[in-house]
Write a protein that holds these residues in place. Sequence first.
Motif, mmCIF file in Angstrom:
data_model
loop_
_atom_site.group_PDB
_atom_site.id
_atom_site.type_symbol
_atom_site.label_atom_id
_atom_site.label_comp_id
_atom_site.label_asym_id
_atom_site.label_seq_id
_atom_site.Cartn_x
_atom_site.Cartn_y
_atom_site.Cartn_z
ATOM 1 N N LEU A 204 0.824 -1.212 0.000
ATOM 2 C CA LEU A 204 0.000 0.000 0.000
ATOM 3 C C LEU A 204 0.855 1.258 0.000
ATOM 4 C CD1 LEU A 204 -2.812 -1.013 2.534
ATOM 5 C CD2 LEU A 204 -3.002 -0.811 0.050
ATOM 6 N N LEU A 205 2.016 1.177 0.632
ATOM 7 C CA LEU A 205 2.929 2.320 0.622
ATOM 8 C C LEU A 205 3.385 2.643 -0.796
ATOM 9 C CD1 LEU A 205 4.574 4.363 2.302
ATOM 10 C CD2 LEU A 205 6.390 2.641 2.426
ATOM 11 N N GLY A 206 3.646 1.616 -1.590
ATOM 12 C CA GLY A 206 3.990 1.850 -2.982
ATOM 13 C C GLY A 206 2.852 2.502 -3.741
ATOM 14 N N PHE A 207 1.620 2.085 -3.443
ATOM 15 C CA PHE A 207 0.446 2.606 -4.154
ATOM 16 C C PHE A 207 0.186 4.074 -3.811
ATOM 17 C CE2 PHE A 207 -4.095 3.444 -4.564
ATOM 18 C CZ PHE A 207 -4.358 2.982 -5.840
ATOM 19 N N PHE A 208 0.083 4.380 -2.515
ATOM 20 C CA PHE A 208 -0.254 5.744 -2.105
ATOM 21 C C PHE A 208 0.967 6.656 -2.061
ATOM 22 C CE2 PHE A 208 -3.891 3.392 -0.388
ATOM 23 C CZ PHE A 208 -4.937 4.225 -0.761
ATOM 24 N N GLY A 209 2.122 6.101 -1.687
ATOM 25 C CA GLY A 209 3.291 6.935 -1.488
ATOM 26 C C GLY A 209 3.805 7.599 -2.741
ATOM 27 N N LEU A 210 3.692 6.914 -3.885
ATOM 28 C CA LEU A 210 4.194 7.471 -5.149
ATOM 29 C C LEU A 210 3.072 7.820 -6.118
ATOM 30 C CD1 LEU A 210 7.240 5.067 -5.688
ATOM 31 C CD2 LEU A 210 7.218 7.315 -4.599
ATOM 32 N N GLY A 211 1.825 7.629 -5.696
ATOM 33 C CA GLY A 211 0.697 7.867 -6.592
ATOM 34 C C GLY A 211 0.491 9.324 -6.965
ATOM 35 N N ALA A 212 0.957 10.246 -6.104
ATOM 36 C CA ALA A 212 0.759 11.671 -6.399
ATOM 37 C C ALA A 212 1.855 12.252 -7.278
ATOM 38 C CB ALA A 212 0.686 12.462 -5.088
ATOM 39 N N ASN A 213 2.909 11.486 -7.558
ATOM 40 C CA ASN A 213 4.027 12.026 -8.334
ATOM 41 C C ASN A 213 3.626 12.560 -9.709
ATOM 42 O OD1 ASN A 213 5.530 11.309 -6.135
ATOM 43 N ND2 ASN A 213 7.037 10.110 -7.258
ATOM 44 N N PRO A 214 2.824 11.815 -10.504
ATOM 45 C CA PRO A 214 2.455 12.381 -11.811
ATOM 46 C C PRO A 214 1.633 13.656 -11.689
ATOM 47 C CG PRO A 214 1.226 10.362 -11.352
ATOM 48 C CD PRO A 214 2.314 10.450 -10.337
ATOM 49 N N VAL A 215 0.842 13.775 -10.634
ATOM 50 C CA VAL A 215 0.055 14.989 -10.425
ATOM 51 C C VAL A 215 0.973 16.163 -10.098
ATOM 52 C CG1 VAL A 215 -1.932 15.962 -9.249
ATOM 53 C CG2 VAL A 215 -1.734 13.485 -9.471
ATOM 54 N N LEU A 216 1.963 15.922 -9.249
ATOM 55 C CA LEU A 216 2.902 16.983 -8.884
ATOM 56 C C LEU A 216 3.721 17.440 -10.094
ATOM 57 C CD1 LEU A 216 4.154 15.569 -5.455
ATOM 58 C CD2 LEU A 216 2.686 17.561 -5.808
ATOM 59 N N ILE A 217 4.131 16.488 -10.929
ATOM 60 C CA ILE A 217 4.878 16.862 -12.138
ATOM 61 C C ILE A 217 3.998 17.707 -13.051
ATOM 62 C CG2 ILE A 217 6.052 16.000 -14.194
ATOM 63 C CD1 ILE A 217 6.739 13.477 -12.591
ATOM 64 N N SER A 218 2.748 17.301 -13.211
ATOM 65 C CA SER A 218 1.814 18.052 -14.060
ATOM 66 C C SER A 218 1.607 19.471 -13.530
ATOM 67 C CB SER A 218 0.471 17.316 -14.134
ATOM 68 O OG SER A 218 -0.474 18.037 -14.898
ATOM 69 N N LEU A 219 1.473 19.603 -12.206
ATOM 70 C CA LEU A 219 1.302 20.931 -11.614
ATOM 71 C C LEU A 219 2.553 21.787 -11.812
ATOM 72 C CD1 LEU A 219 -0.497 20.046 -8.253
ATOM 73 C CD2 LEU A 219 -1.496 21.110 -10.278
ATOM 74 N N ALA A 220 3.738 21.183 -11.664
ATOM 75 C CA ALA A 220 4.980 21.935 -11.844
ATOM 76 C C ALA A 220 5.110 22.431 -13.280
ATOM 77 C CB ALA A 220 6.174 21.070 -11.471
ATOM 78 N N VAL A 221 4.777 21.577 -14.233
ATOM 79 C CA VAL A 221 4.829 21.980 -15.640
ATOM 80 C C VAL A 221 3.855 23.129 -15.893
ATOM 81 C CG1 VAL A 221 4.317 21.229 -17.995
ATOM 82 C CG2 VAL A 221 5.623 19.738 -16.473
ATOM 83 N N ARG A 222 2.683 23.050 -15.280
ATOM 84 C CA ARG A 222 1.669 24.098 -15.451
ATOM 85 C C ARG A 222 2.104 25.402 -14.792
ATOM 86 N NH1 ARG A 222 -3.816 22.516 -12.890
ATOM 87 N NH2 ARG A 222 -3.391 20.721 -14.234
ATOM 88 N N PHE A 223 2.616 25.328 -13.568
ATOM 89 C CA PHE A 223 2.995 26.538 -12.839
ATOM 90 C C PHE A 223 4.247 27.190 -13.413
ATOM 91 C CE2 PHE A 223 0.947 24.508 -8.850
ATOM 92 C CZ PHE A 223 -0.314 24.882 -9.316
ATOM 93 N N ALA A 224 5.041 26.426 -14.168
ATOM 94 C CA ALA A 224 6.259 26.986 -14.767
ATOM 95 C C ALA A 224 5.954 27.903 -15.939
ATOM 96 C CB ALA A 224 7.203 25.871 -15.209
ATOM 97 N N GLY A 225 4.707 27.900 -16.417
ATOM 98 C CA GLY A 225 4.305 28.814 -17.485
ATOM 99 C C GLY A 225 5.030 28.576 -18.786
ATOM 100 N N ARG A 226 5.839 29.546 -19.206
ATOM 101 C CA ARG A 226 6.537 29.464 -20.492
ATOM 102 C C ARG A 226 7.775 28.579 -20.431
ATOM 103 N NH1 ARG A 226 7.722 35.285 -22.713
ATOM 104 N NH2 ARG A 226 8.383 33.995 -24.485
ATOM 105 N N ALA A 227 8.064 28.015 -19.271
ATOM 106 C CA ALA A 227 9.263 27.180 -19.118
ATOM 107 C C ALA A 227 8.883 25.787 -18.612
ATOM 108 C CB ALA A 227 10.238 27.843 -18.169
ATOM 109 N N PRO A 228 8.056 25.043 -19.357
ATOM 110 C CA PRO A 228 7.614 23.734 -18.878
ATOM 111 C C PRO A 228 8.749 22.730 -18.717
ATOM 112 C CG PRO A 228 7.012 24.016 -21.186
ATOM 113 C CD PRO A 228 7.506 25.346 -20.700
#
Length: 294
Positions: A204-228
């Motif tokens: 379960l740690l593998g499931f929940f612990g790393l499950g948010a990583n793609p969301v965080l990457i997507s948010l970082a790309v979005r918040f970076a604006g012109r520098a994805p």
Amino acid sequence: MAGVGGTALATGAFWAVANVVAARIAGPAASSRALGVVGSGAMLANVVGVPLGAFAGQLVGWRGPFWALAALAAACIALIARHVPHDGPDRRAVSIRSELTALRSGRLWLTLAACATTTGGVLSTYSYISPLLTDRTGLPSSLVPLVLVGFGVGAVAGFLVGGRLGDVRPYATTIMAAAVTTVLLLAICLLSGFTVPTIVLVALLGFFGLGANPVLISLAVRFAGRAPTLGSALTVSAFNLGTAAGSWCAGLALDSCLGATGPAVVGASIAALTLIPTTAIVLTRRRHSTSPAV
């Protein structure tokens, strides 16, 4: 050493660009899902590729897997050139100075902090899971790889599910993943003397612990604006920084009076810190009307 350093450099550059390409092809509505698929491929490579490479090395020598990987990489060059779309004529090159303006984004830095703590919390425990399983749980060392496979399978599923949820409720997904991960790590500390619960908790740690990583990457790309690409590259650095710092602290805890449960205690503390930046991102969302709903 030069070969190892070159491979590490190429790997980091690949992930920085691959995440942006996947998010761009999928579009804003499905970027987290696309990044979940990309990330699950990386986890699957660890679950399947590492033991397969070790087995192949025993059969044909240690150079054999490297030659096989080189051949696969060459084949991937042709596939990427054929199927990944080229930049359109309307896409302009962004100067380094313009890209660096993305560093002014407070939400980007909050996301990077969450990347560091969420991965640092999980992998600081995972790095020293073998002593916990053998010393506290009483599991034979020959069965430890099977538990690690369970963690890897959970992580693959977590990437896929987390990516899908992230496209609908990105902020709620990151907060929930951090909260559940903290509870799981605390449960591992308390129940590590029992075999079956510990094995289930590690998966379960593998499931929940790393499950948010793609969301965080997507948010970082979005918040970076012109520098994805810069935003994506910074997430890779944040993940690695969190892993390095967390593993170092966990190693110190392993040698302390906490013993084999020390890394899990450190992991729970670091994972709990993820709630600070993820909650702050939600609070700052009110000032950005274009942000998706929680």
